[in-house]
Design a protein around this motif. Structure first.
Motif, PDB file in Angstrom:
ATOM      1  N   MET A 157       0.835  -1.197   0.000  1.00 44.47           N
ATOM      2  CA  MET A 157       0.000   0.000   0.000  1.00 44.47           C
ATOM      3  C   MET A 157       0.869   1.246   0.000  1.00 44.47           C
ATOM      4  SD  MET A 157      -2.931  -0.945   2.799  1.00 44.47           S
ATOM      5  CE  MET A 157      -2.221  -2.279   3.750  1.00 44.47           C
ATOM      6  N   ILE A 158       0.325   2.323  -0.581  1.00 42.03           N
ATOM      7  CA  ILE A 158       0.907   3.644  -0.369  1.00 42.03           C
ATOM      8  C   ILE A 158      -0.209   4.545   0.157  1.00 42.03           C
ATOM      9  CG2 ILE A 158       2.779   3.424  -2.039  1.00 42.03           C
ATOM     10  CD1 ILE A 158       1.149   5.155  -3.970  1.00 42.03           C
ATOM     11  N   LEU A 159       0.080   5.233   1.257  1.00 41.48           N
ATOM     12  CA  LEU A 159      -0.895   6.112   1.899  1.00 41.48           C
ATOM     13  C   LEU A 159      -0.509   7.562   1.625  1.00 41.48           C
ATOM     14  CD1 LEU A 159      -3.273   6.592   3.879  1.00 41.48           C
ATOM     15  CD2 LEU A 159      -1.575   6.588   5.721  1.00 41.48           C
ATOM     16  N   CYS A 160      -1.431   8.322   1.050  1.00 46.73           N
ATOM     17  CA  CYS A 160      -1.197   9.728   0.721  1.00 46.73           C
ATOM     18  C   CYS A 160      -2.185  10.615   1.492  1.00 46.73           C
ATOM     19  CB  CYS A 160      -1.387   9.977  -0.761  1.00 46.73           C
ATOM     20  SG  CYS A 160      -0.244   9.047  -1.833  1.00 46.73           S
ATOM     21  N   TYR A 161      -1.773  11.503   2.345  1.00 49.18           N
ATOM     22  CA  TYR A 161      -0.405  11.768   2.768  1.00 49.18           C
ATOM     23  C   TYR A 161      -0.403  11.818   4.293  1.00 49.18           C
ATOM     24  CZ  TYR A 161       0.173  13.639  -2.009  1.00 49.18           C
ATOM     25  OH  TYR A 161       0.195  13.818  -3.365  1.00 49.18           O
ATOM     26  N   ALA A 162       0.771  11.770   4.905  1.00 50.31           N
ATOM     27  CA  ALA A 162       0.862  11.885   6.357  1.00 50.31           C
ATOM     28  C   ALA A 162       1.022  13.323   6.817  1.00 50.31           C
ATOM     29  CB  ALA A 162       2.036  11.047   6.880  1.00 50.31           C
ATOM     30  N   ASP A 163       1.718  14.153   6.016  1.00 50.94           N
ATOM     31  CA  ASP A 163       2.020  15.519   6.462  1.00 50.94           C
ATOM     32  C   ASP A 163       2.229  16.429   5.250  1.00 50.94           C
ATOM     33  OD1 ASP A 163       2.607  17.642   8.130  1.00 50.94           O
ATOM     34  OD2 ASP A 163       4.698  17.075   8.413  1.00 50.94           O
ATOM     35  N   ASP A 164       1.165  16.618   4.493  1.00 56.27           N
ATOM     36  CA  ASP A 164       1.226  17.417   3.270  1.00 56.27           C
ATOM     37  C   ASP A 164       0.457  18.722   3.464  1.00 56.27           C
ATOM     38  OD1 ASP A 164       1.701  17.412   0.147  1.00 56.27           O
ATOM     39  OD2 ASP A 164      -0.399  18.019   0.462  1.00 56.27           O
ATOM     40  N   LYS A 165       1.021  19.825   3.058  1.00 60.78           N
ATOM     41  CA  LYS A 165       0.423  21.144   3.278  1.00 60.78           C
ATOM     42  C   LYS A 165      -0.947  21.261   2.622  1.00 60.78           C
ATOM     43  CE  LYS A 165       1.357  26.094   2.729  1.00 60.78           C
ATOM     44  NZ  LYS A 165       2.345  27.114   2.236  1.00 60.78           N
ATOM     45  N   GLU A 166      -1.045  20.889   1.348  1.00 67.36           N
ATOM     46  CA  GLU A 166      -2.326  21.013   0.637  1.00 67.36           C
ATOM     47  C   GLU A 166      -3.367  20.054   1.209  1.00 67.36           C
ATOM     48  OE1 GLU A 166      -2.095  20.848  -3.605  1.00 67.36           O
ATOM     49  OE2 GLU A 166      -0.299  22.092  -3.682  1.00 67.36           O
ATOM     50  N   ALA A 167      -2.940  18.848   1.590  1.00 69.71           N
ATOM     51  CA  ALA A 167      -3.874  17.885   2.169  1.00 69.71           C
ATOM     52  C   ALA A 167      -4.421  18.402   3.500  1.00 69.71           C
ATOM     53  CB  ALA A 167      -3.185  16.537   2.364  1.00 69.71           C
ATOM     54  N   LYS A 168      -3.595  19.092   4.273  1.00 67.36           N
ATOM     55  CA  LYS A 168      -4.060  19.663   5.539  1.00 67.36           C
ATOM     56  C   LYS A 168      -5.119  20.735   5.308  1.00 67.36           C
ATOM     57  CE  LYS A 168       0.054  18.856   8.387  1.00 67.36           C
ATOM     58  NZ  LYS A 168       1.181  19.510   9.108  1.00 67.36           N
ATOM     59  N   ILE A 169      -4.952  21.499   4.247  1.00 66.22           N
ATOM     60  CA  ILE A 169      -5.955  22.525   3.908  1.00 66.22           C
ATOM     61  C   ILE A 169      -7.280  21.861   3.547  1.00 66.22           C
ATOM     62  CG2 ILE A 169      -6.566  24.309   2.229  1.00 66.22           C
ATOM     63  CD1 ILE A 169      -3.557  25.002   2.099  1.00 66.22           C
ATOM     64  N   LEU A 170      -7.215  20.773   2.773  1.00 71.02           N
ATOM     65  CA  LEU A 170      -8.425  20.028   2.413  1.00 71.02           C
ATOM     66  C   LEU A 170      -9.100  19.452   3.650  1.00 71.02           C
ATOM     67  CD1 LEU A 170      -7.257  18.081  -0.781  1.00 71.02           C
ATOM     68  CD2 LEU A 170      -8.810  20.047  -0.687  1.00 71.02           C
ATOM     69  N   LYS A 171      -8.289  18.927   4.559  1.00 71.65           N
ATOM     70  CA  LYS A 171      -8.861  18.367   5.785  1.00 71.65           C
ATOM     71  C   LYS A 171      -9.565  19.446   6.597  1.00 71.65           C
ATOM     72  CE  LYS A 171      -7.972  15.875  10.052  1.00 71.65           C
ATOM     73  NZ  LYS A 171      -7.037  15.572  11.147  1.00 71.65           N
ATOM     74  N   GLN A 172      -8.905  20.576   6.752  1.00 71.00           N
ATOM     75  CA  GLN A 172      -9.496  21.667   7.534  1.00 71.00           C
ATOM     76  C   GLN A 172     -10.810  22.141   6.909  1.00 71.00           C
ATOM     77  OE1 GLN A 172      -6.966  25.116   7.875  1.00 71.00           O
ATOM     78  NE2 GLN A 172      -8.042  25.866   9.681  1.00 71.00           N
ATOM     79  N   LYS A 173     -10.885  22.117   5.596  1.00 73.56           N
ATOM     80  CA  LYS A 173     -12.064  22.624   4.897  1.00 73.56           C
ATOM     81  C   LYS A 173     -13.203  21.616   4.856  1.00 73.56           C
ATOM     82  CE  LYS A 173     -13.368  24.869   0.539  1.00 73.56           C
ATOM     83  NZ  LYS A 173     -12.880  25.338  -0.789  1.00 73.56           N
ATOM     84  N   TYR A 174     -12.880  20.323   4.691  1.00 81.53           N
ATOM     85  CA  TYR A 174     -13.929  19.347   4.387  1.00 81.53           C
ATOM     86  C   TYR A 174     -14.118  18.247   5.431  1.00 81.53           C
ATOM     87  CZ  TYR A 174     -13.819  21.363  -0.316  1.00 81.53           C
ATOM     88  OH  TYR A 174     -13.877  22.216  -1.382  1.00 81.53           O
ATOM     89  N   TYR A 175     -13.132  18.014   6.263  1.00 76.99           N
ATOM     90  CA  TYR A 175     -13.220  16.894   7.202  1.00 76.99           C
ATOM     91  C   TYR A 175     -13.981  17.351   8.439  1.00 76.99           C
ATOM     92  CZ  TYR A 175     -11.527  12.615   9.564  1.00 76.99           C
ATOM     93  OH  TYR A 175     -11.438  11.399  10.196  1.00 76.99           O
ATOM     94  N   SER A 176     -15.237  16.965   8.531  1.00 76.68           N
ATOM     95  CA  SER A 176     -16.120  17.500   9.570  1.00 76.68           C
ATOM     96  C   SER A 176     -16.143  16.665  10.842  1.00 76.68           C
ATOM     97  CB  SER A 176     -17.546  17.612   9.020  1.00 76.68           C
ATOM     98  OG  SER A 176     -18.024  16.342   8.606  1.00 76.68           O
ATOM     99  N   ILE A 177     -15.340  15.606  10.886  1.00 79.94           N
ATOM    100  CA  ILE A 177     -15.352  14.704  12.039  1.00 79.94           C
ATOM    101  C   ILE A 177     -14.441  15.233  13.133  1.00 79.94           C
ATOM    102  CG2 ILE A 177     -14.801  12.368  12.827  1.00 79.94           C
ATOM    103  CD1 ILE A 177     -15.406  11.483   9.895  1.00 79.94           C
ATOM    104  N   ASP A 178     -14.965  15.352  14.332  1.00 78.69           N
ATOM    105  CA  ASP A 178     -14.163  15.795  15.468  1.00 78.69           C
ATOM    106  C   ASP A 178     -13.362  14.610  16.007  1.00 78.69           C
ATOM    107  OD1 ASP A 178     -13.051  16.913  17.712  1.00 78.69           O
ATOM    108  OD2 ASP A 178     -14.933  17.033  18.844  1.00 78.69           O
ATOM    109  N   ASP A 179     -12.063  14.610  15.739  1.00 79.84           N
ATOM    110  CA  ASP A 179     -11.217  13.500  16.192  1.00 79.84           C
ATOM    111  C   ASP A 179     -10.265  13.939  17.300  1.00 79.84           C
ATOM    112  OD1 ASP A 179      -9.481  15.077  14.777  1.00 79.84           O
ATOM    113  OD2 ASP A 179      -8.989  13.594  13.253  1.00 79.84           O
ATOM    114  N   SER A 180     -10.599  15.054  17.963  1.00 83.85           N
ATOM    115  CA  SER A 180      -9.687  15.616  18.961  1.00 83.85           C
ATOM    116  C   SER A 180      -9.491  14.705  20.170  1.00 83.85           C
ATOM    117  CB  SER A 180     -10.205  16.985  19.422  1.00 83.85           C
ATOM    118  OG  SER A 180     -11.518  16.870  19.950  1.00 83.85           O
ATOM    119  N   GLY A 181     -10.509  13.884  20.496  1.00 86.83           N
ATOM    120  CA  GLY A 181     -10.376  13.019  21.662  1.00 86.83           C
ATOM    121  C   GLY A 181      -9.918  11.616  21.335  1.00 86.83           C
TER     122      GLY A 181
END
Length: 253
Positions: A157-181
């Motif tokens: 497997m290849i997992l994209c991505y662990a620490d990518d700047k653009e992917a973090k922006i996408l997560k902040q914009k679209y990932y609505s799941i609260d995973d803080s805990g």
């Protein structure tokens, strides 16, 4: 579930959500796993040796960096115009969008991308067993199910991505799941590391290196090695055996 003696669920994330509503219950985790009755029939099938094939299965969410992946794939193909490499997308929810993206933005990929409709699961697993590398996009606190089929058929497997700047922006914009805990918000990466079943791609720059290295391996050997270990415990057969033992313990107490 408030009167339950014990809770068994599929991930730490789901347990955390349950525990916020029904706290202090004894629990254990039983990952979704893979079906050995199907996997055992396909896992010995040989890999394709004509083209290096990357395969992705299922839903592409808005937080998935698919455009970034295609951009790097396009760059790789431009550098290696004679590369025998194929990127397959099976049963995605954005087939038309993917095709338009390739046609308009990444013309180098036109002959390298194959977009297939949904197919019956056993046929899909047969096809995946013939492919060389399985692609995952980071779902953070969500493990998903396809990762276990990938484990079962023993394909890297290849997992994209662990620490990518653009992917973090996408997560902040679209990932609505609260995973803080949650105890981990990199569940797929944790599983890949535990089982040595693939490559955790840091970012788009790293991806270009990974594609080049995998292609060099394929040219040298005609396949991509997967040196995974400890995979058997994620079979549903083993999970059911553990559940049976758990039921016995509670019935006797």
């Amino acid at each position: 579930m408030s009167s339950a003696s014990y809770i068994r669920t599929v991930s730490e994330f789901i347990h955390f959500k349950i525990d916020t509503l029904i706290p202090n219950k004894p629990f254990s985790i039983a990952p979704n796993g893979f079906d050995t009755s199907v996997i055992d029939k396909v896992k010995t099938l040989p890999q394709n040796s004509d083209n290096l094939v990357f395969a992705f299965v299922g839903t592409i969410y808005d937080w998935h960096p698919v455009e970034s992946f295609l951009c790097i794939a396009d760059t790789f193909v431009a550098k290696e115009p004679n590369a025998k490499v194929i990127f397959k997308f099976y049963g995605t929810n954005i087939q038309d969008k993917l095709k338009k993206m390739v046609d308009v933005s990444f013309p180098n990929l036109k002959k390298h991308v194959v977009i297939s409709p949904k197919i019956q699961n056993y046929t899909l697993l047969e096809k995946l067993a013939g492919d060389n590398v399985m692609l995952l996009f980071n779902d953070y606190s969500i493990m998903g199910t396809k990762v276990f089929d990938y484990l079962g058929i023993r394909r890297k497997m290849i997992l994209c991505y662990a620490d990518d700047k653009e992917a973090k922006i996408l997560k902040q914009k679209y990932y609505s799941i609260d995973d803080s805990g949650n105890s981990s918000n990199q569940l797929q990466a944790d599983l890949i590391s535990e089982t040595n079943s693939g490559i955790i791609v840091k970012d788009s720059i790293h991806l270009l290196t990974v594609l080049a290295e995998l292609y060099a391996e394929f040219q040298a050997t005609g396949q991509i090695a997967c040196d995974s270990h400890g995979v058997e415990k994620y079979s549903r057969k083993i999970q059911v055996e553990r559940l049976a033992e758990l039921i016995k313990e509670f019935a006797a107490s």
